[in-house]
Design a protein around this motif. Structure first.
Motif, PDB file in Angstrom:
ATOM      1  N   ARG A 186      40.691  49.248  31.416  1.00 55.00           N
ATOM      2  CA  ARG A 186      40.126  47.878  31.236  1.00 55.00           C
ATOM      3  C   ARG A 186      39.818  47.416  32.583  1.00 55.00           C
ATOM      4  O   ARG A 186      38.824  46.586  32.632  1.00 55.00           O
ATOM      5  N   LEU A 187      40.553  47.596  33.559  1.00 53.17           N
ATOM      6  CA  LEU A 187      40.122  47.153  34.947  1.00 53.17           C
ATOM      7  C   LEU A 187      38.946  47.668  35.236  1.00 53.17           C
ATOM      8  O   LEU A 187      38.043  46.956  36.111  1.00 53.17           O
ATOM      9  N   ARG A 188      38.861  48.708  35.124  1.00 56.02           N
ATOM     10  CA  ARG A 188      37.262  49.657  35.471  1.00 56.02           C
ATOM     11  C   ARG A 188      36.056  48.763  34.902  1.00 56.02           C
ATOM     12  O   ARG A 188      34.849  48.838  35.442  1.00 56.02           O
ATOM     13  N   LEU A 189      36.348  48.028  33.768  1.00 57.26           N
ATOM     14  CA  LEU A 189      35.147  47.153  33.315  1.00 57.26           C
ATOM     15  C   LEU A 189      34.990  45.937  34.183  1.00 57.26           C
ATOM     16  O   LEU A 189      33.786  45.512  33.519  1.00 57.26           O
ATOM     17  N   HIS A 190      35.742  45.498  35.015  1.00 60.49           N
ATOM     18  CA  HIS A 190      35.408  44.112  35.634  1.00 60.49           C
ATOM     19  C   HIS A 190      34.320  44.593  36.502  1.00 60.49           C
ATOM     20  O   HIS A 190      34.296  45.587  37.366  1.00 60.49           O
ATOM     21  N   PRO A 191      33.320  43.864  36.735  1.00 59.03           N
ATOM     22  CA  PRO A 191      32.144  44.233  37.793  1.00 59.03           C
ATOM     23  C   PRO A 191      32.412  44.108  39.145  1.00 59.03           C
ATOM     24  O   PRO A 191      32.008  44.571  39.976  1.00 59.03           O
TER      25      PRO A 191
ATOM     26  N   LEU B  31      41.244  51.193  52.866  1.00 60.59           N
ATOM     27  CA  LEU B  31      42.423  51.341  51.759  1.00 60.59           C
ATOM     28  C   LEU B  31      42.197  50.696  50.503  1.00 60.59           C
ATOM     29  O   LEU B  31      41.463  49.772  50.508  1.00 60.59           O
ATOM     30  N   PRO B  32      43.095  51.120  49.632  1.00 58.61           N
ATOM     31  CA  PRO B  32      42.931  50.058  48.536  1.00 58.61           C
ATOM     32  C   PRO B  32      43.476  48.754  48.670  1.00 58.61           C
ATOM     33  O   PRO B  32      44.442  48.591  49.252  1.00 58.61           O
ATOM     34  N   TYR B  33      42.943  47.955  47.973  1.00 53.53           N
ATOM     35  CA  TYR B  33      43.195  46.618  47.774  1.00 53.53           C
ATOM     36  C   TYR B  33      44.622  46.297  47.142  1.00 53.53           C
ATOM     37  O   TYR B  33      45.450  45.331  47.237  1.00 53.53           O
ATOM     38  N   PHE B  34      44.387  46.924  46.108  1.00 49.90           N
ATOM     39  CA  PHE B  34      45.857  46.852  45.271  1.00 49.90           C
ATOM     40  C   PHE B  34      45.950  48.355  44.610  1.00 49.90           C
ATOM     41  O   PHE B  34      45.201  49.271  44.794  1.00 49.90           O
TER      42      PHE B  34
ATOM     43  N   LEU C 157      45.462  38.206  27.226  1.00 53.55           N
ATOM     44  CA  LEU C 157      46.386  37.253  28.136  1.00 53.55           C
ATOM     45  C   LEU C 157      47.054  38.166  29.496  1.00 53.55           C
ATOM     46  O   LEU C 157      46.821  37.579  30.608  1.00 53.55           O
ATOM     47  N   SER C 158      47.374  39.132  29.265  1.00 54.48           N
ATOM     48  CA  SER C 158      47.889  40.163  30.315  1.00 54.48           C
ATOM     49  C   SER C 158      46.652  40.609  31.386  1.00 54.48           C
ATOM     50  O   SER C 158      46.991  40.534  32.408  1.00 54.48           O
ATOM     51  N   MET C 159      45.532  40.869  30.987  1.00 53.58           N
ATOM     52  CA  MET C 159      44.406  41.135  31.784  1.00 53.58           C
ATOM     53  C   MET C 159      44.042  39.667  32.588  1.00 53.58           C
ATOM     54  O   MET C 159      43.710  39.986  33.731  1.00 53.58           O
ATOM     55  N   SER C 160      43.969  38.420  31.963  1.00 55.31           N
ATOM     56  CA  SER C 160      43.870  37.316  32.656  1.00 55.31           C
ATOM     57  C   SER C 160      44.815  37.039  33.826  1.00 55.31           C
ATOM     58  O   SER C 160      44.599  36.727  34.947  1.00 55.31           O
ATOM     59  N   ARG C 161      46.174  37.562  33.481  1.00 54.66           N
ATOM     60  CA  ARG C 161      47.215  37.352  34.624  1.00 54.66           C
ATOM     61  C   ARG C 161      47.026  38.352  35.634  1.00 54.66           C
ATOM     62  O   ARG C 161      47.063  38.099  36.653  1.00 54.66           O
ATOM     63  N   ILE C 162      46.411  39.596  35.164  1.00 53.21           N
ATOM     64  CA  ILE C 162      45.870  40.536  36.450  1.00 53.21           C
ATOM     65  C   ILE C 162      44.883  39.885  37.299  1.00 53.21           C
ATOM     66  O   ILE C 162      44.749  40.077  38.538  1.00 53.21           O
ATOM     67  N   PHE C 163      43.723  39.441  36.623  1.00 50.86           N
ATOM     68  CA  PHE C 163      42.471  39.111  37.157  1.00 50.86           C
ATOM     69  C   PHE C 163      43.006  37.876  38.191  1.00 50.86           C
ATOM     70  O   PHE C 163      42.508  37.721  39.257  1.00 50.86           O
ATOM     71  N   HIS C 164      43.781  36.969  37.701  1.00 55.17           N
ATOM     72  CA  HIS C 164      44.282  35.905  38.427  1.00 55.17           C
ATOM     73  C   HIS C 164      45.170  36.454  39.659  1.00 55.17           C
ATOM     74  O   HIS C 164      44.785  35.918  40.960  1.00 55.17           O
ATOM     75  N   PHE C 165      46.212  37.505  39.486  1.00 51.84           N
ATOM     76  CA  PHE C 165      46.824  37.915  40.542  1.00 51.84           C
ATOM     77  C   PHE C 165      46.193  38.443  41.574  1.00 51.84           C
ATOM     78  O   PHE C 165      46.274  38.548  42.697  1.00 51.84           O
ATOM     79  N   LEU C 166      44.859  39.254  41.241  1.00 55.45           N
ATOM     80  CA  LEU C 166      44.006  40.040  42.007  1.00 55.45           C
ATOM     81  C   LEU C 166      43.056  38.959  42.690  1.00 55.45           C
ATOM     82  O   LEU C 166      42.010  39.572  43.399  1.00 55.45           O
TER      83      LEU C 166
ATOM     84  N   ARG D 122      48.803  44.409  47.393  1.00 57.70           N
ATOM     85  CA  ARG D 122      48.988  43.872  46.135  1.00 57.70           C
ATOM     86  C   ARG D 122      49.413  44.898  45.111  1.00 57.70           C
ATOM     87  O   ARG D 122      48.648  46.093  44.949  1.00 57.70           O
ATOM     88  N   PHE D 123      50.590  44.693  44.185  1.00 56.77           N
ATOM     89  CA  PHE D 123      50.890  45.797  43.327  1.00 56.77           C
ATOM     90  C   PHE D 123      51.030  45.395  41.971  1.00 56.77           C
ATOM     91  O   PHE D 123      51.622  44.214  41.850  1.00 56.77           O
ATOM     92  N   ILE D 124      50.713  46.312  41.041  1.00 56.02           N
ATOM     93  CA  ILE D 124      50.816  45.787  39.465  1.00 56.02           C
ATOM     94  C   ILE D 124      51.947  46.896  38.968  1.00 56.02           C
ATOM     95  O   ILE D 124      51.544  48.308  39.020  1.00 56.02           O
TER      96      ILE D 124
END
Length: 478
Positions: A191-196, A172-175, A400-409, A299-301
């Motif tokens: 943008r999230l798709r670009l994270h390895p 199932l999805p992690y987030f 800044l917002s993507m950094s918050r998302i990466f930390h959250f995940l 986890r949810f965004i």
């Protein structure tokens, strides 16, 4: 021999008979159509008058109803009726009765050494048969069918012998990116798709939890064939294969799965189809209840924007023809009257989740009532499982917002080059040129909507402990 006169007479009789036959057929068709229309009228009348629907409104507004004073009175009446009451959360046993198959597929516990909610599922029947041939996502969407065709070739790599049985890994999805529409979910997705270490579904929005699970193919539609959980899980098989290869190689994997259906947070319009015998005015179970029962650690965004701007953007994007600032104003006025009419006989949550009302309103006012949905999500998930962003902040500083998302995940650090690539990426799904040419909404429309959304924004800011969620110009520059 038959004379020419007799031949003509015979022909005329045939023509007359055919005319009578067609006439009788038309009369019969008219009666049937009339009967169907009568049934529709009776059904609609019942639905609109029933207390559970609580919809008694006149869609044709008089000129005096559109006056500035009358509309202000409507909005003030709505504000006076706004009461944020706690909901009753259903027990898991109740949810299992409603979705027995879903709970029979997913286990109560997931694999301990995998970051994603994964498990081994026993394979039954002929394992040589194409496992994706009957998948309803593949049948409905050509790009997904192409992905499944590629997966079917490598499917045997997913089959493993575990505990003496042929099994396949399922995840199932992690987030989830859960909402809201026209608030930047597509930009987050891209943008999230670009994270390895992130793998997101194709398509971006499966809409399984809110719609396909119940057989609804599009917003406001009636149910058809329900998509089972197995078909939804198939969408994650490309990343599941990578996770399985890591497990078989005794190596750890940091890859996480996710999906971005912007309807997950708010769209419970199909609840009556699942709970048809419910006598309550509110849905007895919501999307988040089922997700929580299945994967309580998800986890949810959510990304939100000024609900006034969101509504106009929604209108421009989903509107069909004859779009204009005046048309938008009229649709807003009609929808406000309908919403106020519903609140005369029902509570706030009953009107927000009222399928009949939501389909009748020509603009989706209810989608911008963010706090109603957020409070319902917080009734089952903890606050630290929901990351709530503002589109205005994301657009101003995506890094800044993507950094918050990466930390959250709980994702690892990125190289400077990769971080720049993600943050400098051009914004996705921006307003079309033809819609920009229509210009802004009218000032009186904006004022009306600001008054309508104000009590909801104030409560949202209290829940999130952040005054910027009032979208008040004063708090923006505080």
């Amino acid at each position: 021999m038959i004379s020419e006169f007799e031949s003509s007479a015979v022909h005329l009789k045939k023509v007359d008979h055919e005319t009578q036959r067609r006439s009788a057929s038309c009369i019969w068709c008219s009666k049937v159509c009339g009967f169907i229309l009568l049934l529709v009228f009776i059904t609609a009348s019942y639905m609109l008058s029933c207390k559970r629907k609580t919809l008694l409104f006149d869609p044709y507004l008089m000129e005096e109803d559109l006056s500035e004073d009358a509309l202000r009175d409507v909005v003030q009446s709505i504000s006076a009726k706004v009461k944020f009451r706690a909901r009753r959360v259903p027990a898991v046993s109740e949810l299992i009765i409603l979705e027995e198959h879903m709970f029979s597929v997913a286990p109560k516990r997931f694999l301990p050494d995998v970051k994603n909610p994964c498990w081994f599922q026993e394979l039954r029947g002929d394992v040589s048969v194409d496992p994706y041939g009957s998948n309803l996502f593949g049948r409905s969407f050509r790009p997904i069918q192409h992905i499944f065709e590629q997966l079917s070739v490598s499917f045997r790599q997913l089959v493993t012998r575990h505990e003496g049985k042929l099994q396949r890994l399922r995840c199932l999805p992690y987030f989830y990116i859960i909402g809201q529409p026209k608030c930047g979910t597509t930009d987050l997705y891209e943008r999230l798709r670009l994270h390895p270490d992130v793998r997101l579904t194709q398509p971006k929005e499966p809409h399984w939890w809110s719609r396909k699970r119940l057989g609804v193919f599009q917003y406001g539609g009636r149910p058809h064939t329900r998509f089972p959980l197995d078909h939804y899980l198939d969408l994650f098989d490309p990343v599941t294969l990578q996770i399985q290869q890591s497990l078989l190689g005794n190596s750890s994997s940091n890859i996480i799965t996710g999906e971005a259906s912007a309807s997950t947070m708010w769209d419970n319009n199909a609840w009556l189809y699942l709970h048809g015998n419910s006598r309550g005015a509110e849905p007895p179970a919501l999307v988040q209840d089922f997700i929580h029962a299945l994967q309580p650690d998800a986890r949810f965004i959510a990304i939100l924007r000024d609900p006034v701007e969101r509504l106009y953007s929604d209108y421009l994007y989903f509107g069909t023809s004859d779009k204009s600032a005046l048309d938008f104003h009229q649709k807003v006025c009609e929808s406000l009257w309908m919403f106020e009419d519903c609140l005369r006989d029902a509570g706030l949550r009953a009107c927000v989740y009222n399928n009949t009302l939501n389909n009748a309103m020509s603009v989706r006012l209810q989608v911008g009532l963010y706090v109603v949905f957020l409070l319902d999500w917080l009734s089952v998930f903890s606050r630290d499982q929901l990351l709530v962003l503002r589109l205005e902040d994301h657009a101003l500083n995506p890094e800044l917002s993507m950094s918050r998302i990466f930390h959250f995940l709980r994702l690892g650090a990125l190289s400077d080059q990769k971080q720049r690539q993600i943050s400098k990426r051009p914004a996705s799904n921006t307003r079309r040129a033809s819609d920009r040419d229509l210009g802004p909404m009218r000032a009186d429309t904006r004022e009306l909507l600001s008054l309508f959304y104000s009590p909801f924004n104030q409560r949202l800011a209290q829940v999130l402990q952040d005054e910027s969620f009032t979208w008040d110009a004063r708090s923006e520059h505080a």
